[in-house]
Design an enzyme around this catalytic site. Structure first.
Site, PDB file in Angstrom:
ATOM      1  N   LEU A 140      56.639  63.091 136.483  1.00  0.00           N
ATOM      2  CA  LEU A 140      56.196  61.729 136.167  1.00  0.00           C
ATOM      3  C   LEU A 140      54.909  61.841 135.367  1.00  0.00           C
ATOM      4  CD1 LEU A 140      56.590  59.937 139.640  1.00  0.00           C
ATOM      5  CD2 LEU A 140      58.077  59.679 137.659  1.00  0.00           C
ATOM      6  N   ASP A 141      54.666  60.881 134.488  1.00  0.00           N
ATOM      7  CA  ASP A 141      53.409  60.851 133.752  1.00  0.00           C
ATOM      8  C   ASP A 141      52.243  60.748 134.729  1.00  0.00           C
ATOM      9  OD1 ASP A 141      54.831  60.801 131.341  1.00  0.00           O
ATOM     10  OD2 ASP A 141      54.826  58.611 131.256  1.00  0.00           O
ATOM     11  N   LYS A 142      51.102  61.200 134.317  1.00  0.00           N
ATOM     12  CA  LYS A 142      49.891  61.178 135.147  1.00  0.00           C
ATOM     13  C   LYS A 142      49.660  59.806 135.779  1.00  0.00           C
ATOM     14  CE  LYS A 142      44.895  61.328 134.705  1.00  0.00           C
ATOM     15  NZ  LYS A 142      43.783  61.354 133.749  1.00  0.00           N
ATOM     16  N   THR A 158      51.773  57.289 136.191  1.00  0.00           N
ATOM     17  CA  THR A 158      52.928  56.669 136.840  1.00  0.00           C
ATOM     18  C   THR A 158      52.948  57.146 138.278  1.00  0.00           C
ATOM     19  OG1 THR A 158      54.193  56.582 134.780  1.00  0.00           O
ATOM     20  CG2 THR A 158      55.452  56.483 136.824  1.00  0.00           C
ATOM     21  N   ARG A 177      58.586  53.850 128.857  1.00  0.00           N
ATOM     22  CA  ARG A 177      57.500  53.268 128.083  1.00  0.00           C
ATOM     23  C   ARG A 177      57.906  53.065 126.619  1.00  0.00           C
ATOM     24  NH1 ARG A 177      52.743  57.243 129.434  1.00  0.00           N
ATOM     25  NH2 ARG A 177      51.498  55.706 128.311  1.00  0.00           N
TER      26      ARG A 177
END
Length: 193
Positions: free
Chosen positions: A46-48, A50, A145
């Site tokens: 997961l993105d930082k 998120t 996104r």
């Protein structure tokens, strides 16, 4: 397996600028046997900024089986998000994604990119925003996104793909303040099946 509910702000893998203090560093400290597995057992990321659920394999057998299940779309991943704008209906975005040629930290829709499909449905409408549920058929970097921005409903607070903050006219002072202080994309991985 381990299932981790990652908070926003935590980087998943060590990398440039983040050699320590990542989820992977913590997992290797907690369970040193994960050093034997690729990526410390992490099945996906997961993105930082998120938050939400991640799968971590504890054995090489479970790692192999989970990677195969992910590749064969046998793992259902659902997300919740708040997007800017009021949607009229749910749907899907089926658009290829590749790294943005003009900005190396961004991704973009590209006819030469990798296949990506995102399904979304409306959970609740607000004056200037929509609360949505999302399901991924693929797992490209920044997929949700990029896709939501592509259809002109970027995620609330998204610093990379978003719009400027829109505060509803009759919002309470408390809501105005919360919206102004929200400095990350409103995205949470809420279900894995």
């Amino acid at each position: 397996l381990l299932i981790v509910d990652k908070p926003s702000g935590l980087v998943v893998h060590p990398g440039h600028g983040n050699p320590t203090g990542t989820l992977q560093n913590g997992l290797l400290y907690y369970l040193p046997s994960l050093k034997k597995l690729p990526r410390g057992g992490l099945i996906h990321r997961l993105d930082k900024d998120t938050s939400g659920l991640l799968i971590i394999a504890k054995t090489s057998r479970s790692y192999t089986e989970m990677i195969s299940a992910l590749e064969n779309r046998k793992i259902l991943r659902e997300y919740r998000a708040i997007c800017v704008g009021v949607m009229t209906s749910g749907g899907k975005v089926d658009a290829k994604i590749s790294r943005d040629a003009k900005n190396r930290i961004k991704f973009a829709i590209s006819k030469n990119g990798k296949h990506a499909r995102t399904h979304f449905r409306i959970l609740r409408k607000f004056e200037q925003h929509t609360y949505i549920g999302l399901r991924l058929d693929t797992g490209r970097t920044h997929q949700i996104r990029v896709h939501m921005s592509h259809i002109k409903y970027p995620l609330l607070g998204d610093p990379l793909y978003g719009k400027r903050l829109i505060v509803p006219r009759d919002a309470s002072k408390a809501l105005q303040r919360k919206l102004q202080l929200f400095k990350r994309q409103a995205l949470h991985a809420n279900k894995i099946k």
